[in-house]
Motif scaffolding. Structure first.
Motif, PDB file in Angstrom:
ATOM      1  N   MET A   1      54.313  33.151  45.540  1.00  0.00           N
ATOM      2  CA  MET A   1      53.358  33.472  46.603  1.00  0.00           C
ATOM      3  C   MET A   1      51.927  33.389  46.094  1.00  0.00           C
ATOM      4  SD  MET A   1      55.100  33.814  49.258  1.00  0.00           S
ATOM      5  CE  MET A   1      53.639  34.191  50.202  1.00  0.00           C
ATOM      6  N   ILE A   2      51.689  33.827  44.869  1.00  0.00           N
ATOM      7  CA  ILE A   2      50.333  33.763  44.307  1.00  0.00           C
ATOM      8  C   ILE A   2      49.898  32.310  44.153  1.00  0.00           C
ATOM      9  CG2 ILE A   2      49.015  34.210  42.199  1.00  0.00           C
ATOM     10  CD1 ILE A   2      50.441  36.841  41.947  1.00  0.00           C
ATOM     11  N   VAL A   3      50.844  31.448  43.734  1.00  0.00           N
ATOM     12  CA  VAL A   3      50.512  30.026  43.594  1.00  0.00           C
ATOM     13  C   VAL A   3      50.238  29.410  44.963  1.00  0.00           C
ATOM     14  CG1 VAL A   3      51.428  27.784  42.903  1.00  0.00           C
ATOM     15  CG2 VAL A   3      51.785  29.775  41.438  1.00  0.00           C
ATOM     16  N   SER A   4      51.078  29.750  45.947  1.00  0.00           N
ATOM     17  CA  SER A   4      50.881  29.169  47.278  1.00  0.00           C
ATOM     18  C   SER A   4      49.591  29.652  47.925  1.00  0.00           C
ATOM     19  CB  SER A   4      52.077  29.523  48.171  1.00  0.00           C
ATOM     20  OG  SER A   4      52.145  30.925  48.392  1.00  0.00           O
ATOM     21  N   LEU A   5      49.146  30.864  47.588  1.00  0.00           N
ATOM     22  CA  LEU A   5      47.897  31.397  48.145  1.00  0.00           C
ATOM     23  C   LEU A   5      46.674  30.911  47.393  1.00  0.00           C
ATOM     24  CD1 LEU A   5      49.013  35.081  48.811  1.00  0.00           C
ATOM     25  CD2 LEU A   5      48.565  33.331  50.526  1.00  0.00           C
ATOM     26  N   GLY A   6      46.882  30.304  46.229  1.00  0.00           N
ATOM     27  CA  GLY A   6      45.747  29.810  45.453  1.00  0.00           C
ATOM     28  C   GLY A   6      44.837  30.922  44.969  1.00  0.00           C
ATOM     29  N   VAL A   7      45.442  32.016  44.473  1.00  0.00           N
ATOM     30  CA  VAL A   7      44.622  33.152  44.027  1.00  0.00           C
ATOM     31  C   VAL A   7      43.803  32.786  42.801  1.00  0.00           C
ATOM     32  CG1 VAL A   7      44.715  35.540  43.209  1.00  0.00           C
ATOM     33  CG2 VAL A   7      46.287  34.771  44.993  1.00  0.00           C
ATOM     34  N   PHE A   8      44.382  32.021  41.880  1.00  0.00           N
ATOM     35  CA  PHE A   8      43.697  31.668  40.640  1.00  0.00           C
ATOM     36  C   PHE A   8      43.408  30.166  40.625  1.00  0.00           C
ATOM     37  CE2 PHE A   8      46.611  35.222  39.489  1.00  0.00           C
ATOM     38  CZ  PHE A   8      45.631  36.196  39.368  1.00  0.00           C
ATOM     39  N   SER A   9      42.273  29.841  40.037  1.00  0.00           N
ATOM     40  CA  SER A   9      41.849  28.453  39.948  1.00  0.00           C
ATOM     41  C   SER A   9      41.302  28.187  38.557  1.00  0.00           C
ATOM     42  CB  SER A   9      40.774  28.162  41.013  1.00  0.00           C
ATOM     43  OG  SER A   9      40.300  26.841  40.882  1.00  0.00           O
ATOM     44  N   GLU A  10      41.425  26.934  38.102  1.00  0.00           N
ATOM     45  CA  GLU A  10      40.992  26.599  36.752  1.00  0.00           C
ATOM     46  C   GLU A  10      39.472  26.574  36.610  1.00  0.00           C
ATOM     47  OE1 GLU A  10      42.783  22.920  35.760  1.00  0.00           O
ATOM     48  OE2 GLU A  10      44.831  23.714  35.676  1.00  0.00           O
ATOM     49  N   ASN A  11      38.755  26.374  37.682  1.00  0.00           N
ATOM     50  CA  ASN A  11      37.295  26.262  37.596  1.00  0.00           C
ATOM     51  C   ASN A  11      36.594  27.562  37.964  1.00  0.00           C
ATOM     52  OD1 ASN A  11      37.954  26.257  40.267  1.00  0.00           O
ATOM     53  ND2 ASN A  11      36.780  24.423  40.837  1.00  0.00           N
ATOM     54  N   GLU A  12      37.271  28.688  37.810  1.00  0.00           N
ATOM     55  CA  GLU A  12      36.678  29.995  38.107  1.00  0.00           C
ATOM     56  C   GLU A  12      36.547  30.794  36.824  1.00  0.00           C
ATOM     57  OE1 GLU A  12      38.101  31.033  42.684  1.00  0.00           O
ATOM     58  OE2 GLU A  12      39.225  31.835  40.971  1.00  0.00           O
ATOM     59  N   SER A  13      35.785  31.842  36.898  1.00  0.00           N
ATOM     60  CA  SER A  13      35.653  32.796  35.792  1.00  0.00           C
ATOM     61  C   SER A  13      36.090  34.171  36.285  1.00  0.00           C
ATOM     62  CB  SER A  13      34.206  32.842  35.287  1.00  0.00           C
ATOM     63  OG  SER A  13      33.341  33.280  36.319  1.00  0.00           O
ATOM     64  N   ALA A  14      36.191  35.110  35.365  1.00  0.00           N
ATOM     65  CA  ALA A  14      36.654  36.450  35.723  1.00  0.00           C
ATOM     66  C   ALA A  14      35.676  37.146  36.658  1.00  0.00           C
ATOM     67  CB  ALA A  14      36.860  37.276  34.452  1.00  0.00           C
ATOM     68  N   GLU A  15      34.381  36.812  36.549  1.00  0.00           N
ATOM     69  CA  GLU A  15      33.393  37.459  37.424  1.00  0.00           C
ATOM     70  C   GLU A  15      33.588  37.090  38.890  1.00  0.00           C
ATOM     71  OE1 GLU A  15      32.769  35.971  34.658  1.00  0.00           O
ATOM     72  OE2 GLU A  15      32.006  37.567  33.352  1.00  0.00           O
ATOM     73  N   GLU A  16      34.209  35.938  39.154  1.00  0.00           N
ATOM     74  CA  GLU A  16      34.387  35.493  40.534  1.00  0.00           C
ATOM     75  C   GLU A  16      35.636  36.087  41.180  1.00  0.00           C
ATOM     76  OE1 GLU A  16      33.573  31.202  41.159  1.00  0.00           O
ATOM     77  OE2 GLU A  16      33.360  31.148  38.981  1.00  0.00           O
ATOM     78  N   LEU A  17      36.461  36.756  40.405  1.00  0.00           N
ATOM     79  CA  LEU A  17      37.674  37.363  40.950  1.00  0.00           C
ATOM     80  C   LEU A  17      37.392  38.781  41.423  1.00  0.00           C
ATOM     81  CD1 LEU A  17      40.417  36.269  38.391  1.00  0.00           C
ATOM     82  CD2 LEU A  17      40.071  35.381  40.694  1.00  0.00           C
ATOM     83  N   GLY A  18      38.052  39.174  42.491  1.00  0.00           N
ATOM     84  CA  GLY A  18      37.947  40.544  42.951  1.00  0.00           C
ATOM     85  C   GLY A  18      38.798  41.482  42.115  1.00  0.00           C
ATOM     86  N   ASP A  19      38.548  42.772  42.237  1.00  0.00           N
ATOM     87  CA  ASP A  19      39.309  43.753  41.460  1.00  0.00           C
ATOM     88  C   ASP A  19      40.795  43.700  41.806  1.00  0.00           C
ATOM     89  OD1 ASP A  19      36.843  44.385  40.572  1.00  0.00           O
ATOM     90  OD2 ASP A  19      36.689  46.320  41.606  1.00  0.00           O
ATOM     91  N   GLY A  20      41.109  43.497  43.061  1.00  0.00           N
ATOM     92  CA  GLY A  20      42.495  43.455  43.479  1.00  0.00           C
ATOM     93  C   GLY A  20      43.213  42.208  43.019  1.00  0.00           C
ATOM     94  N   GLU A  21      42.487  41.151  42.670  1.00  0.00           N
ATOM     95  CA  GLU A  21      43.104  39.927  42.182  1.00  0.00           C
ATOM     96  C   GLU A  21      43.323  39.966  40.676  1.00  0.00           C
ATOM     97  OE1 GLU A  21      40.229  37.210  43.561  1.00  0.00           O
ATOM     98  OE2 GLU A  21      41.098  37.007  45.570  1.00  0.00           O
ATOM     99  N   LEU A  22      42.485  40.698  39.957  1.00  0.00           N
ATOM    100  CA  LEU A  22      42.630  40.774  38.504  1.00  0.00           C
ATOM    101  C   LEU A  22      43.975  41.363  38.101  1.00  0.00           C
ATOM    102  CD1 LEU A  22      39.109  41.968  37.250  1.00  0.00           C
ATOM    103  CD2 LEU A  22      40.255  39.823  36.709  1.00  0.00           C
ATOM    104  N   VAL A  23      44.462  42.330  38.881  1.00  0.00           N
ATOM    105  CA  VAL A  23      45.704  42.995  38.506  1.00  0.00           C
ATOM    106  C   VAL A  23      46.894  42.038  38.531  1.00  0.00           C
ATOM    107  CG1 VAL A  23      46.276  43.751  40.840  1.00  0.00           C
ATOM    108  CG2 VAL A  23      47.081  45.079  38.891  1.00  0.00           C
TER     109      VAL A  23
END
Length: 406
Positions: free
Chosen positions: A54-76
């Motif tokens: 489900m995380i892959v299908s939702l595209g939560v993580f991307s290779e061209n992002e950094s940790a600062e661009e992720l929300g707190d709920g996505e880091l977990v």
């Protein structure tokens, strides 16, 4: 675990529910080899892989992002790879091939977890170098000195990170708690509404991501937790590589048919009955256990008298006993054998005192005048007296007293 179908749960609550089911295994309360543990692992792994898809299908993580661009709920959710790797490392106890497959899946999941947190620049420069070396070499350094230094660094870093995480976590769990406990502190519990917008069933957003107002240190806690999981993943990868090398060198065992296993089980049970000292109880006679001189020929057990023991007491006495079985005899058999060997003195008491002596019986027999028995008794008495007179004449009183003459 809740009976609510996972498709009706927000993804954070579904993830928290799955982690809660794994807590006994990760806290060492439940052994992986205990009954039901492997079934629990299989169910939890199915749910974890579902969350990963489900995380892959939702595209939560991307290779061209950094940790600062992720929300707190996505880091977990970056911790998911570590959880899958550790759960797979505890699975696969059904045989050598099953264990190999579980370790390989664990290695793959942990390597993907390390690659993910490296791509988001979560690690320090020192941790980045260690992670890159592990990815290149595939195992810990072969030099014992370097391996020892690496373990010391990892231990110190793990202790420091655990202390900081315990101080920042909402419930302040002990620093020695399982990382699953730390991950759960970042997820919404089933008793309060979900704070993250991902839904398992639809893949749509249903609300805002958790804000820093709800948990002031949540982001810092998540980043520290990822660094801790990185340190633990390096240790698990090293152990996994060693175990895989051992399994690769182990000789393959051909599959056994059920008939062969049954025959082997029957043979083992038969051997278990024949290795004992008393192969067939009752074959030993008492004289085979004790010699005529009283020496014990082989160990044996004296049992209570069967005449005074009920079947209930006899069966109860056989419940707890030694793993070996010695020859046995009852107390009645033992006393009978001692009596046969002449070790038991009989007589005595008033009956023995009232019994006539041999001289008195001879004197009574001579009183029956005119009978052949009386004449024989009289002749026997005469010879006895004559023998005594000869003995006293040949052995004068005091003749043997050569040391204390008066």
């Amino acid at each position: 675990m809740s009976s609510e179908p996972p498709t009706n749960l927000p993804l954070p609550q579904f993830y928290a529910r799955t982690l809660t089911s794994l807590l006994p295994l990760f806290n060492d309360v439940l052994s992986p080899s205990s009954p039901g543990a492997q079934d629990l692992l299989r169910t939890a792994l199915d749910e974890l892989y579902l969350i990963a898809r489900m995380i892959v299908s939702l595209g939560v993580f991307s290779e061209n992002e950094s940790a600062e661009e992720l929300g707190d709920g996505e880091l977990v959710f970056m911790t998911l790879g570590w959880v899958i790797g550790e759960a797979e490392a505890k699975a696969g106890l059904g045989g050598m091939e099953d264990r190999k497959g579980a370790l390989q899946r664990s290695d793959t999941a942990l390597q993907q977890f390390l690659a993910l947190i490296r791509s988001y620049k979560v690690l320090s420069s020192e941790e980045e170098a260690e992670s890159s070396n592990m990815a290149d070499q595939g195992s810990a350094p072969r030099d014992p000195a370097k391996r020892r230094e690496a373990k010391i660094r990892q231990y110190k870093r793990e202790k420091e990170l655990r202390d900081r995480i315990a101080s920042l976590a909402p419930d302040h769990p002990p620093a020695s708690s399982s990382p699953i406990t730390f991950i759960l502190s970042l997820l919404p519990s089933s008793s309060r509404p979900a704070l993250v917008s991902l839904s398992v069933g639809t893949g749509t957003t249903s609300g805002p991501v958790a804000s820093d107002e709800d948990a002031p240190h949540k982001r810092e806690l998540a980043l520290l937790l990822l660094r801790l999981l990185h340190t633990l993943a390096l240790s698990t990868l090293s152990s996994t590589a060693m175990e895989l090398s051992l399994l690769a060198e182990a000789p393959s065992r051909p599959a056994e048919s059920s008939e062969a296993r049954d025959n082997r089980t029957d043979r083992r049970e038969e051997d278990d009955q024949t290795w004992r000292l008393e192969r067939q109880p009752g074959n030993y006679k008492p004289r085979e256990l004790i010699s005529g001189g009283g020496r014990v020929l082989r160990p044996f057990t004296i049992m209570p008298s069967t005449t005074s023991m009920s079947d209930r007491e006899r069966l109860r006495s056989e419940v707890f006993r030694s793993s070996h079985r010695l020859p046995s005899m009852t107390i009645d058999e033992y006393l009978e054998e001692e009596k046969r060997r002449g070790n038991i003195i009989t007589g005595g008491g008033q009956a023995s005192y009232d019994k006539l002596t041999e001289s008195e019986l001879l004197e009574l027999a001579t009183e029956d005048d005119g009978t052949m028995a009386a004449e024989a008794a009289d002749e026997k008495q005469r010879r006895k007296q004559e023998d005594w007179a000869v003995y006293t004449e040949a052995n004068q009183k005091g003749a043997g007293n050569t040391l204390n003459r008066g």
